[in-house]
Design a protein around this motif. Structure first.
Motif, PDB file in Angstrom:
ATOM      1  N   GLU A  64     -41.662 -14.957  67.927  1.00 24.01           N
ATOM      2  CA  GLU A  64     -42.018 -13.605  67.505  1.00 24.01           C
ATOM      3  C   GLU A  64     -43.050 -13.063  68.505  1.00 24.01           C
ATOM      4  OE1 GLU A  64     -42.708 -16.092  64.795  1.00 24.01           O
ATOM      5  OE2 GLU A  64     -40.554 -15.998  64.447  1.00 24.01           O
ATOM      6  N   PRO A  65     -43.162 -11.741  68.561  1.00 20.55           N
ATOM      7  CA  PRO A  65     -44.134 -11.183  69.527  1.00 20.55           C
ATOM      8  C   PRO A  65     -45.565 -11.645  69.259  1.00 20.55           C
ATOM      9  CG  PRO A  65     -42.668  -9.459  68.719  1.00 20.55           C
ATOM     10  CD  PRO A  65     -42.375 -10.672  67.901  1.00 20.55           C
ATOM     11  N   GLY A  72     -38.791  -3.812  69.164  1.00 21.66           N
ATOM     12  CA  GLY A  72     -38.873  -5.268  69.241  1.00 21.66           C
ATOM     13  C   GLY A  72     -38.987  -5.776  70.672  1.00 21.66           C
ATOM     14  N   GLY A  73     -38.172  -5.207  71.556  1.00 17.58           N
ATOM     15  CA  GLY A  73     -38.196  -5.629  72.958  1.00 17.58           C
ATOM     16  C   GLY A  73     -39.528  -5.310  73.619  1.00 17.58           C
ATOM     17  N   MET A  74     -40.064  -4.135  73.299  1.00 19.40           N
ATOM     18  CA  MET A  74     -41.344  -3.744  73.892  1.00 19.40           C
ATOM     19  C   MET A  74     -42.473  -4.644  73.408  1.00 19.40           C
ATOM     20  SD  MET A  74     -40.793   0.309  73.443  1.00 19.40           S
ATOM     21  CE  MET A  74     -42.130   1.145  74.261  1.00 19.40           C
ATOM     22  N   ALA A  99     -46.935  -9.916  78.686  1.00 19.54           N
ATOM     23  CA  ALA A  99     -48.090  -9.430  79.468  1.00 19.54           C
ATOM     24  C   ALA A  99     -49.344 -10.211  79.102  1.00 19.54           C
ATOM     25  CB  ALA A  99     -48.309  -7.939  79.225  1.00 19.54           C
ATOM     26  N   ARG A 100     -49.515 -10.494  77.814  1.00 14.57           N
ATOM     27  CA  ARG A 100     -50.692 -11.248  77.379  1.00 14.57           C
ATOM     28  C   ARG A 100     -50.674 -12.664  77.951  1.00 14.57           C
ATOM     29  NH1 ARG A 100     -51.002 -11.898  71.211  1.00 14.57           N
ATOM     30  NH2 ARG A 100     -49.173 -13.143  71.675  1.00 14.57           N
ATOM     31  N   ASP A 154     -41.250 -20.121  73.824  1.00 15.05           N
ATOM     32  CA  ASP A 154     -40.505 -20.797  72.754  1.00 15.05           C
ATOM     33  C   ASP A 154     -39.436 -19.870  72.176  1.00 15.05           C
ATOM     34  OD1 ASP A 154     -39.624 -22.481  70.807  1.00 15.05           O
ATOM     35  OD2 ASP A 154     -41.519 -22.590  69.707  1.00 15.05           O
ATOM     36  N   GLU A 155     -38.230 -19.958  72.713  1.00 17.81           N
ATOM     37  CA  GLU A 155     -37.128 -19.080  72.291  1.00 17.81           C
ATOM     38  C   GLU A 155     -37.575 -17.632  72.145  1.00 17.81           C
ATOM     39  OE1 GLU A 155     -34.578 -20.471  69.188  1.00 17.81           O
ATOM     40  OE2 GLU A 155     -35.368 -22.513  69.338  1.00 17.81           O
ATOM     41  N   PRO A 156     -38.148 -17.082  73.218  1.00 20.52           N
ATOM     42  CA  PRO A 156     -38.797 -15.778  73.050  1.00 20.52           C
ATOM     43  C   PRO A 156     -37.840 -14.638  72.714  1.00 20.52           C
ATOM     44  CG  PRO A 156     -38.687 -16.361  75.352  1.00 20.52           C
ATOM     45  CD  PRO A 156     -38.235 -17.561  74.591  1.00 20.52           C
ATOM     46  N   PHE A 157     -36.595 -14.735  73.160  1.00 21.15           N
ATOM     47  CA  PHE A 157     -35.713 -13.580  72.985  1.00 21.15           C
ATOM     48  C   PHE A 157     -34.651 -13.806  71.904  1.00 21.15           C
ATOM     49  CE2 PHE A 157     -36.570 -13.512  77.765  1.00 21.15           C
ATOM     50  CZ  PHE A 157     -37.800 -12.900  77.578  1.00 21.15           C
TER      51      PHE A 157
END
Lengths: 292, 261
Positions: free
Chosen positions: B87-88, B140-142, B149-150, B162-165
């Protein structure tokens, strides 16, 4: 033979007309507009009718004012007795406000201690629960035996009632921080204080504000109930005592006037705490966001 | 930034014979060894329960291994590690800029003193115009880009993903995969990327570690020499298809005995 639908569509002119809405969309928009106005008009209208009906009941049944006064008389009493009643209102407000303030400090403080130490929570949360579930009317007489100052006694009663929702909600809020964010804090080597300051406290804010809304009303109830128990008059008495006193003297209109003041105070407290919650959360929290 | 070819890169992290057993006896990971080199893009690929997320959590220092050692070449400094979760994982009460500021903030650095770095990191993910926005205002993508970026902002030696997308739609996911590679090209970042998508891993990485479950372990490593930057031509290359096929076979080979049960 052809499958295509050959029905002629009506000629359409899109030029310079602006957006065109179908009947259904227009009906929806109209409904929304009407609802927007009704939201304010309907409660006011119903309330007015209720008060008018109250007045009529008294007139039609020729009820004596010492049994049920007409609303006009209550209003008149409120204005005539404003000196006494406003002084009492101020006392009740002071007790409520102080109790709420101490409840916020005590509730949040204790919640933070609970979040820092599970053992502290295990040790002290039973006390908090016992205080909460025991009706304040049954604790109050004891409090007034042990505590000499009437004011402090009242304050303590109001505090006992108000502080639990703040404690319970804030404790839950401090624990509800996103677990990935907690991991992130570990990865970036945040210390205990930073974790609390940057993650747990902001996560707990919506929960705390929910607790505050409940506690505001409860503090008023606590202040009023405690005064009923405390009884004694003299200087520095709140609205509850005015109601008791007026009752003994059969000044029913005055009872109503004091009652109205308490109700209005309750509504104002609720509106204020709701406004605080809205202002604090409007930028980010789901509860404060408008759906578009 | 150019990256040395495989086999000539300086090591930055060693995992030596790592075992992780949870209380209750579940062997999450058995004898995992991995040498992470500067500039590597490593995918940990496997079915759920194969220990790929456990491996990531061990590297992140979120829990200690039961046996074995994880060593950073030259020790691990603050900001050496960036992490992107599934998750973001943004703080909803903070603006985009404040979210990216977090790693610095926890080291006591003011926003003003690191603003340049934050702007740069946001520019890398194409969100420099959204510095003052709140996460809820983003798609969600943003949000995922802010998260990236963080992770990038401290210029870490290693980024764990960890399975970011996994939770994004296919179109957004492909776009983010492309962008991730161009980010890697610009920053020379070293990445360990957990995924259960064969195609994603073949598209992105130069090393794929195929893992199997019960107990969690590495069963095979693939090295992919196809040069970066990779784009559409790599997605349609013959070699891409071959590696994907072979990777897939390895994965299913490990699954087979279980399927027969």
């Amino acid at each position: 033979m052809t499958i295509a639908d050959t029905t002629e569509l009506p000629a359409r002119s899109d030029a310079g007309q602006g957006p065109v809405f179908d009947a259904d969309e227009e009906r929806r928009a109209r409904k929304k507009r009407i609802e927007g106005i009704a939201k304010y008009v309907i409660p006011l209208a119903v309330m007015s009718i209720a008060i008018w009906y109250w007045d009529r009941i008294v007139v039609w049944n020729e009820i004596e004012p010492y049994i049920l006064p007409r609303p006009g008389l209550v209003l008149q009493t409120l204005i005539e007795d404003w000196g006494t009643l406003s002084a009492s209102l101020l006392i009740t407000l002071q007790i409520t406000g102080l109790a709420l303030g101490v409840a916020v400090i005590g509730g949040v403080g204790l919640a933070i201690i609970f979040s820092l130490s599970r053992y502290a929570e295990m040790s002290f949360s039973p006390f908090a629960v016992i205080l909460q579930v025991t009706p304040i009317v049954s604790i109050a007489p004891l409090i007034f035996i042990y505590i000499e100052s009437r004011m402090v006694g009242l304050l303590l009663c109001a505090w006992i009632v108000a502080f639990f929702p703040i404690l319970a909600n804030t404790t839950l809020g401090l624990k509800s921080a996103d677990h990935n964010l907690r991991d992130l804090m570990t990865i970036y080597r945040a210390n205990r204080w930073q974790r609390l300051r940057y993650l747990q406290l902001p996560s707990a804010l919506p929960y705390f504000l929910g607790g505050l809304k409940i506690a505001g009303g409860l503090a008023l109830i606590g202040a009023v109930v405690a005064e009923y128990v405390a009884g004694t008059g003299g200087i520095g008495t709140g609205l509850a005592f005015r109601i008791l006193e007026a009752g003994y003297r059969l000044q029913i209109p005055r009872m109503f006037a004091a009652l109205i003041l308490i109700a209005v105070t309750g509504v104002i407290i609720y509106a204020t705490t709701s406004l605080i919650a809205h202002l604090a959360l409007r930028k980010w929290h789901e509860s404060a966001l408008k759906r578009d | 930034m150019s990256v040395a070819p495989l086999g000539q890169r300086a090591p930055i992290l060693h995992m030596r014979e790592i075992d992780k057993t949870f209380t209750g006896g579940v062997v999450a990971l058995r004898r995992m060894s991995l040498e992470v080199n500067e500039g590597d893009f490593i995918s940990l690929l496997g079915p759920s329960g194969c220990g790929k997320s456990t491996a990531l959590r061990l590297i992140a220092g979120l829990m200690p291994p039961t046996l074995g050692r994880i060593e950073w070449e030259g020790g691990q400094g603050a900001g050496d590690l960036g992490v992107v979760f599934q998750e973001p994982t943004l703080m909803p009460w903070a603006t985009v800029e404040q979210n990216v500021w977090l790693p610095f903030r926890l080291r006591g650095q003011s926003l003003a003193s690191v603003r340049e770095k934050i702007v740069e990191a946001l520019a890398l993910v194409g969100l420099e115009k959204f510095a003052k926005s709140y996460p809820r205002e983003l798609s969600g993508g943003m949000k995922m880009r802010v998260s990236i970026a963080r992770a990038l902002v401290t210029r870490p030696r290693l980024i764990l993903m960890d399975e970011p997308f996994a939770a994004l739609d296919e179109i957004t996911r492909q776009k983010l995969n492309d962008d991730l590679l161009s980010l890697k090209a610009k920053t020379g970042a070293t990445v360990i990327f957990v995924t259960h998508s064969v195609f994603e891993s073949v598209f992105l990485s130069d090393r794929i570690l195929v893992m199997a479950a019960r107990p969690g372990r590495v069963i095979r490593e693939f090295q992919i020499d196809a040069p970066y930057p990779r784009g559409m031509e790599w997605r349609t290359a013959k070699e891409y298809g071959e590696i994907a096929r072979e990777t897939s076979d390895t994965l299913h080979g490990a699954l087979a005995p279980e399927a027969a049960e």
